[in-house]
Design a protein around this motif. Structure first.
Motif, PDB file in Angstrom:
ATOM      1  N   PHE A  60       0.848  -1.186   0.000  1.00  0.00           N
ATOM      2  CA  PHE A  60       0.000   0.000   0.000  1.00  0.00           C
ATOM      3  C   PHE A  60       0.882   1.235   0.000  1.00  0.00           C
ATOM      4  CE2 PHE A  60       0.385  -1.217   4.500  1.00  0.00           C
ATOM      5  CZ  PHE A  60       0.724  -0.023   5.128  1.00  0.00           C
ATOM      6  N   THR A  61       0.317   2.318  -0.479  1.00  0.00           N
ATOM      7  CA  THR A  61       0.974   3.616  -0.327  1.00  0.00           C
ATOM      8  C   THR A  61       0.171   4.385   0.707  1.00  0.00           C
ATOM      9  OG1 THR A  61      -0.298   4.616  -2.129  1.00  0.00           O
ATOM     10  CG2 THR A  61       1.843   3.672  -2.694  1.00  0.00           C
ATOM     11  N   ALA A  68      -6.326  10.628  -0.911  1.00  0.00           N
ATOM     12  CA  ALA A  68      -6.895  10.313  -2.226  1.00  0.00           C
ATOM     13  C   ALA A  68      -5.842   9.737  -3.168  1.00  0.00           C
ATOM     14  CB  ALA A  68      -7.532  11.557  -2.837  1.00  0.00           C
ATOM     15  N   ALA A  69      -4.568   9.976  -2.889  1.00  0.00           N
ATOM     16  CA  ALA A  69      -3.491   9.463  -3.741  1.00  0.00           C
ATOM     17  C   ALA A  69      -3.045   8.061  -3.321  1.00  0.00           C
ATOM     18  CB  ALA A  69      -2.300  10.413  -3.710  1.00  0.00           C
ATOM     19  N   ASP A  70      -3.556   7.558  -2.205  1.00  0.00           N
ATOM     20  CA  ASP A  70      -3.130   6.254  -1.695  1.00  0.00           C
ATOM     21  C   ASP A  70      -3.684   5.110  -2.538  1.00  0.00           C
ATOM     22  OD1 ASP A  70      -1.798   7.590   0.289  1.00  0.00           O
ATOM     23  OD2 ASP A  70      -3.325   7.249   1.813  1.00  0.00           O
ATOM     24  N   LYS A  71      -3.009   3.974  -2.457  1.00  0.00           N
ATOM     25  CA  LYS A  71      -3.414   2.771  -3.189  1.00  0.00           C
ATOM     26  C   LYS A  71      -3.191   1.552  -2.292  1.00  0.00           C
ATOM     27  CE  LYS A  71      -3.353   4.458  -7.698  1.00  0.00           C
ATOM     28  NZ  LYS A  71      -4.617   5.089  -7.819  1.00  0.00           N
ATOM     29  N   VAL A  72      -3.993   0.512  -2.523  1.00  0.00           N
ATOM     30  CA  VAL A  72      -3.868  -0.752  -1.799  1.00  0.00           C
ATOM     31  C   VAL A  72      -3.981  -1.883  -2.810  1.00  0.00           C
ATOM     32  CG1 VAL A  72      -4.855  -2.249  -0.018  1.00  0.00           C
ATOM     33  CG2 VAL A  72      -4.979   0.237   0.246  1.00  0.00           C
ATOM     34  N   SER A 110      -7.473  -1.291  -4.877  1.00  0.00           N
ATOM     35  CA  SER A 110      -8.236  -0.087  -4.548  1.00  0.00           C
ATOM     36  C   SER A 110      -8.451   0.769  -5.788  1.00  0.00           C
ATOM     37  CB  SER A 110      -7.526   0.721  -3.469  1.00  0.00           C
ATOM     38  OG  SER A 110      -6.293   1.225  -3.948  1.00  0.00           O
ATOM     39  N   THR A 111      -9.572   1.476  -5.801  1.00  0.00           N
ATOM     40  CA  THR A 111      -9.882   2.403  -6.885  1.00  0.00           C
ATOM     41  C   THR A 111     -10.033   3.834  -6.368  1.00  0.00           C
ATOM     42  OG1 THR A 111     -12.240   1.907  -6.651  1.00  0.00           O
ATOM     43  CG2 THR A 111     -11.010   0.664  -8.326  1.00  0.00           C
ATOM     44  N   LYS A 112     -10.333   3.978  -5.074  1.00  0.00           N
ATOM     45  CA  LYS A 112     -10.535   5.306  -4.505  1.00  0.00           C
ATOM     46  C   LYS A 112     -10.448   5.208  -2.982  1.00  0.00           C
ATOM     47  CE  LYS A 112     -14.030   8.986  -4.322  1.00  0.00           C
ATOM     48  NZ  LYS A 112     -15.400   9.359  -4.704  1.00  0.00           N
TER      49      LYS A 112
END
Length: 192
Positions: A60-61, A68-72, A110-112
């Motif tokens: 993950f970030t 909002a810029a994070d991702k999993v 993740s998308t959002k």
């Protein structure tokens, strides 16, 4: 003029660097057993049946200033399902449930990610399970973050979501109280 241009470039570079310093990539710490993917489902409406997936991996970030810029991204080996009962686990691996021979992995992308409070967020994404991809929302909470004793930096989260079995082509009817399964996630990531 040259001094102003240089100063503007230096300031822009510093701001850009500061922005990148805020976002970080984390690897889920499964080797140290600091991450769990567990589930529970009602058994006939009389009690809860608990289980876990023992083998999974993910990244993950995390940027606390810009969620909002994070991702999993997580991949689960479905044959690692474990409810502490060998015969039940064998049945869960069969075509009646997870069909692990045809679908050996489940994935979440993740998308959002939307902040819902000081330490909470909704993680929207696509879960692929039993060959079916559906959108889900994980209600997540930041447990904490900071340096570890080995010179690294960690961040930990927990989250929950509910899945309707029939949405993922699991047709086995376990009775009216057992139509949904609750996933409970606890992950600690090591900053890379």
């Amino acid at each position: 003029m040259l001094k102003k241009t240089f100063a503007a470039l230096a300031l822009g570079g510093a701001l850009l660097s500061a922005g990148h310093a805020m976002a970080a990539d984390y690897k889920i710490d499964k080797e140290g057993q600091h991450a769990f993917i567990q589930f529970r489902i009602q058994h006939l409406g009389y009690s809860w049946l608990y289980g876990t997936f023992n083998d999974f991996d993910g990244r993950f970030t995390y940027d606390e200033k810009n969620p909002a810029a994070d991702k999993v991204s997580v991949t689960i080996k479905t044959d690692s399902v474990d409810t502490n009962h060998a015969e039940r686990d064998k049945h869960l691996r069969s075509a009646d449930f997870l069909n692990v021979s045809a679908h050996p992995t489940a994935t979440f992308e993740s998308t959002k990610i939307t902040s819902t409070g000081d330490k909470t967020a909704d993680i929207e994404g696509n879960l692929t399970l039993n060959g079916v991809t559906k959108p889900v929302v994980i209600k997540a909470t930041l447990m904490g973050q900071g340096k570890d004793p080995w010179g690294g930096y960690r961040a930990g989260f927990e989250g929950t979501t509910k899945l309707k079995l029939k949405d993922f082509n699991i047709q086995r009817d376990l009775g009216p109280a057992s139509q949904e399964v609750e996933l409970m996630l606890s992950v600690e990531g090591v900053r890379q």
